[in-house]
Design a protein around this motif. Sequence first.
Motif, mmCIF file in Angstrom:
data_model
loop_
_atom_site.group_PDB
_atom_site.id
_atom_site.type_symbol
_atom_site.label_atom_id
_atom_site.label_comp_id
_atom_site.label_asym_id
_atom_site.label_seq_id
_atom_site.Cartn_x
_atom_site.Cartn_y
_atom_site.Cartn_z
ATOM 1 N N HIS A 443 0.867 -1.190 0.000
ATOM 2 C CA HIS A 443 0.000 0.000 0.000
ATOM 3 C C HIS A 443 0.897 1.230 0.000
ATOM 4 C CE1 HIS A 443 -3.838 2.068 0.547
ATOM 5 N NE2 HIS A 443 -4.420 0.869 0.482
ATOM 6 N N ASP A 445 -0.734 4.332 1.606
ATOM 7 C CA ASP A 445 -1.350 5.171 2.627
ATOM 8 C C ASP A 445 -0.707 4.823 3.968
ATOM 9 O OD1 ASP A 445 -4.133 6.841 3.196
ATOM 10 O OD2 ASP A 445 -3.556 5.521 4.854
ATOM 11 N N VAL A 448 -2.690 2.856 6.614
ATOM 12 C CA VAL A 448 -2.848 1.434 6.296
ATOM 13 C C VAL A 448 -1.515 0.712 6.463
ATOM 14 C CG1 VAL A 448 -3.514 -0.230 4.523
ATOM 15 C CG2 VAL A 448 -4.776 1.915 4.737
ATOM 16 N N TYR A 485 -7.838 -4.146 2.996
ATOM 17 C CA TYR A 485 -7.182 -4.474 4.255
ATOM 18 C C TYR A 485 -7.932 -3.772 5.394
ATOM 19 C CZ TYR A 485 -3.273 -5.369 7.447
ATOM 20 O OH TYR A 485 -2.492 -5.800 8.495
ATOM 21 N N CYS A 488 -8.920 0.047 5.570
ATOM 22 C CA CYS A 488 -8.715 0.571 4.214
ATOM 23 C C CYS A 488 -10.068 0.683 3.533
ATOM 24 C CB CYS A 488 -7.807 -0.359 3.415
ATOM 25 S SG CYS A 488 -7.578 0.149 1.701
ATOM 26 N N GLU A 492 -8.634 5.456 0.961
ATOM 27 C CA GLU A 492 -7.245 4.987 1.024
ATOM 28 C C GLU A 492 -6.816 4.361 -0.301
ATOM 29 O OE1 GLU A 492 -8.627 5.939 4.834
ATOM 30 O OE2 GLU A 492 -9.517 4.443 3.492
ATOM 31 N N MET A 493 -7.754 3.710 -0.989
ATOM 32 C CA MET A 493 -7.414 3.138 -2.290
ATOM 33 C C MET A 493 -7.202 4.238 -3.335
ATOM 34 S SD MET A 493 -7.043 -0.003 -1.724
ATOM 35 C CE MET A 493 -6.824 -0.609 -3.393
ATOM 36 N N GLN A 549 -12.955 -1.865 -4.322
ATOM 37 C CA GLN A 549 -11.661 -1.311 -3.911
ATOM 38 C C GLN A 549 -10.556 -1.731 -4.876
ATOM 39 O OE1 GLN A 549 -10.111 -1.416 0.017
ATOM 40 N NE2 GLN A 549 -12.080 -1.080 1.019
#
Length: 555
Positions: A443, A445, A448, A485, A488, A492-493, A549
């Motif tokens: 990831h 972010d 996350v 996750y 998330c 966040e994606m 997502q």
Amino acid sequence: MFLPTTKEEMQKLGWDTPDIILISGDTYIDSPFIGTAVIGNWLYTHGFKVAVIAQPDVKTDEIARLEEPKLFWGVNAGAMDSLVANYTALNKVRNNDDLTPGGINNKRPDRACMVYTNLIRRYFKNTKPIVLGGLEASLRRITHYDYSDNGLRRSILFDAKADIIVYGMGERASLELAKHMKEGKDWKDIRGICYISKEKPENVDELSSFEECKEDKGKFFEAFKVFYENACNQNSKILVQKHADRYLIHNPRQEALSPQELDKVYDIDYTREVHPYYEKFGKVKAQETIKFSITTHRGCFGECNFCSIAVHQGKEVISRSEESIIKEAKRITQLKDFKGYITDLGGPTANMFETKCSINKNAGKCEYKRCLFPKPCKNLVFGHESQIKLLEKIMSLPNVKKVFISSGLRYDMICSDKNYGQKYLDSIVENNTSGQMKIAPEHCDDKVLNLMGKPESKVLTQFIEMFKKSAKNKQFLTYYFIAAYPDCGDKEMRNLQNFIGRKLKIHPEQVQIFTPTPSTNATLMYYCEKDLLGSKIFVEKDRNNKQKQKRIICR
């Protein structure tokens, strides 16, 4: 030699009855990458008669073809948990299986440990002890969250109606167990095993019962945290967990093998072939990956929260000797179909080889402390120089054209190694990759990443700049990412999508949806909807939204 898998093969060895019969959910490849072969050969080299029945047909009496063993049955689901092997993150059936001849996923039953144990008891009433081992049993040894059921299940020992679990890397525990049974000794004090008792021993740490955990997520949360720390630390204690009117007794973990003992495991002269009995059913795709690969070390101190290595294999890194690794490489070069390419030289994380701790014997041995999170520990002594030298020696062997590093790399370790990080990267980019290097930032972010136990996104940016110096536009990076996750969401994606567009300038292909697997910290967060400090977090549990997502960055 191959361990026997038929009566005819046993007769050629002069055996009437094997001491131990190993049942596996994978086909039988006599390889150091296959747990059944490792444990079987390890016991055989210590004087025990070991036979193998791989992927027995659950609709016939095939599991009974060798009759009963003298000492015990050893049952495992294979290299993966059977439900993870059989289903995707969205619970769709996987059609392919790399460890089944012919590649069709039609041999490994769901909940394989349970199915095989029940099959044994169907044909042999009051049989010898049934010992569960391997990843499935190891990660399901206490009360655990089951993604397929979307709820908690009992220890697999109760559900399978087996007698013993050998958890973790089982060489030492399985050998002690075999010796105790052969000599008629009480085996209940052996480290690295679980068993069932009607009585609770004294001076033990008791976890909340299965029934309490099922009723109260908070109790499960606290019980799992105690279990996890106990499982990962060398100074572990006896744990007990009540299931109805009986107790699961969880003995302390075994000590990790010493480098010398690990050498002995890999110095066994494995044939590295599929057993002829199973080879006739078709090609085994996993052979393409493992036949010409070499393991350099065991364990991983990375402790990513979604990974099960720490609970199963241990977080101490134990490296083999250079001599043992080179000896194995020479054996590989003598194989008749070796074309000059060693397909991997690594381990759970390739560049942890020979990484040491300046204050402890092994890297990863500190209790209640992580070596790489949130930043690499100042006491780590990186092994990049040692790996460079090892690679050079193996590449200089006759008939070796190229040695690849296909195992994962911790790029934060490369960034932190001010002495050899850039030199190591230069060397492997030049000599040990095939035009692209795979890394797993998972990831970008930082919120996350923190819940994953992964380094901040700025570390990835730093590594990319280092890679550019090494690659000089001749090679490129590919990335693995995780969607859905814990904590998330779509926001966040989109942050990840923007990072990929601005910083990476790629169209990602390797994106997987998070799968809650038994006995990981991430699965604890998924089920309880809390971070590891107990604060409430968002968890996406709707399948359509999980897919959404993924589509944000993988259109």
